[in-house]
Design a protein around this motif. Structure first.
Motif, PDB file in Angstrom:
ATOM      1  N   GLN A  47       0.950  -1.165  -0.234  1.00  0.00           N
ATOM      2  CA  GLN A  47       0.149  -0.049  -0.100  1.00  0.00           C
ATOM      3  C   GLN A  47       0.743   1.314  -0.077  1.00  0.00           C
ATOM      4  O   GLN A  47       1.898   1.445   0.858  1.00  0.00           O
ATOM      5  N   ARG A  81      -8.329   1.320  -4.570  1.00  0.00           N
ATOM      6  CA  ARG A  81      -9.514   0.560  -4.130  1.00  0.00           C
ATOM      7  C   ARG A  81     -10.252   1.522  -3.123  1.00  0.00           C
ATOM      8  O   ARG A  81      -9.867   2.162  -1.945  1.00  0.00           O
ATOM      9  N   SER A  84     -10.228   1.813   0.768  1.00  0.00           N
ATOM     10  CA  SER A  84      -8.809   1.089   1.347  1.00  0.00           C
ATOM     11  C   SER A  84      -7.306   1.752   0.846  1.00  0.00           C
ATOM     12  O   SER A  84      -6.470   1.309   1.556  1.00  0.00           O
TER      13      SER A  84
END
Length: 90
Positions: A47, A81, A84
Protein backbone atom coordinates in the motif's frame (compact mmCIF):
# COMPACT_ATOMS: atom_id res chain seq x y z
CA UNK A 1 16.20 22.66 -2.19
CA UNK A 2 16.02 18.91 -1.73
CA UNK A 3 13.56 17.36 0.68
CA UNK A 4 14.23 13.85 1.95
CA UNK A 5 11.44 12.10 3.81
CA UNK A 6 11.22 8.55 5.06
CA UNK A 7 7.71 7.19 5.19
CA UNK A 8 7.54 4.28 7.62
CA UNK A 9 3.89 3.54 8.35
CA UNK A 10 3.40 0.42 6.20
CA UNK A 11 6.78 0.03 4.52
CA UNK A 12 10.00 1.94 4.49
CA UNK A 13 10.70 4.15 1.53
CA UNK A 14 12.64 7.34 1.06
CA UNK A 15 11.05 9.98 -1.16
CA UNK A 16 13.27 12.72 -2.60
CA UNK A 17 11.89 15.99 -3.93
CA UNK A 18 14.28 18.33 -5.71
CA UNK A 19 12.66 21.64 -6.60
CA UNK A 20 15.65 22.71 -8.70
CA UNK A 21 15.91 19.63 -10.92
CA UNK A 22 13.65 20.98 -13.66
CA UNK A 23 11.48 17.84 -13.37
CA UNK A 24 7.94 18.43 -12.13
CA UNK A 25 7.45 17.17 -8.58
CA UNK A 26 4.63 14.79 -9.53
CA UNK A 27 6.92 13.16 -12.10
CA UNK A 28 9.64 12.80 -9.50
CA UNK A 29 7.18 10.86 -7.34
CA UNK A 30 6.12 8.73 -10.33
CA UNK A 31 9.73 7.95 -11.23
CA UNK A 32 10.61 7.04 -7.65
CA UNK A 33 7.61 4.76 -7.26
CA UNK A 34 8.40 3.00 -10.54
CA UNK A 35 12.04 2.60 -9.53
CA UNK A 36 10.96 1.16 -6.17
CA UNK A 37 8.74 -1.38 -7.94
CA UNK A 38 11.54 -2.31 -10.36
CA UNK A 39 14.04 -2.77 -7.53
CA UNK A 40 11.65 -4.78 -5.36
CA UNK A 41 11.40 -2.16 -2.62
CA UNK A 42 7.69 -2.02 -3.44
CA UNK A 43 5.96 -5.28 -4.27
CA UNK A 44 2.56 -6.21 -5.60
CA UNK A 45 -0.02 -5.65 -2.89
CA UNK A 46 2.00 -3.04 -0.99
CA UNK A 47 0.00 0.00 0.00
CA UNK A 48 1.16 3.50 -0.86
CA UNK A 49 0.48 6.33 1.57
CA UNK A 50 -2.77 8.19 1.11
CA UNK A 51 -2.70 11.39 -0.89
CA UNK A 52 -3.31 13.38 2.27
CA UNK A 53 -0.58 11.64 4.29
CA UNK A 54 1.99 11.90 1.51
CA UNK A 55 1.20 15.56 0.87
CA UNK A 56 1.57 16.37 4.57
CA UNK A 57 4.84 14.41 4.91
CA UNK A 58 6.44 16.04 1.88
CA UNK A 59 4.84 19.45 2.43
CA UNK A 60 3.23 19.31 -1.03
CA UNK A 61 -0.13 20.30 -2.40
CA UNK A 62 -2.52 17.34 -2.38
CA UNK A 63 -3.16 17.84 -6.09
CA UNK A 64 0.51 17.14 -6.81
CA UNK A 65 0.38 13.77 -5.07
CA UNK A 66 -3.03 12.98 -6.54
CA UNK A 67 -1.65 13.67 -10.01
CA UNK A 68 1.29 11.34 -9.39
CA UNK A 69 -0.97 8.57 -8.11
CA UNK A 70 -3.33 9.06 -11.08
CA UNK A 71 -0.38 8.79 -13.47
CA UNK A 72 0.76 5.57 -11.79
CA UNK A 73 -2.77 4.20 -11.96
CA UNK A 74 -3.06 5.02 -15.67
CA UNK A 75 0.23 3.22 -16.29
CA UNK A 76 -0.96 0.16 -14.39
CA UNK A 77 1.58 0.46 -11.59
CA UNK A 78 -1.03 0.91 -8.88
CA UNK A 79 -4.74 0.55 -8.37
CA UNK A 80 -7.08 2.55 -6.21
CA UNK A 81 -9.46 0.58 -4.05
CA UNK A 82 -12.44 2.53 -2.78
CA UNK A 83 -12.20 2.91 0.98
CA UNK A 84 -8.88 1.03 1.19
CA UNK A 85 -6.25 3.13 -0.57
CA UNK A 86 -3.75 2.72 -3.37
CA UNK A 87 -1.92 -0.55 -3.88
CA UNK A 88 0.96 -1.64 -6.11
CA UNK A 89 -0.21 -3.93 -8.91
CA UNK A 90 2.99 -4.89 -10.70
Amino acid sequence: MTVIVSYDSVWCMRWLVDYHSGVPVYLQLVQQAKAAVASGTLRAGDQLPSVRAMAEELKLNRNTVARAWAELESEGVLEKRQGSGCFVTS
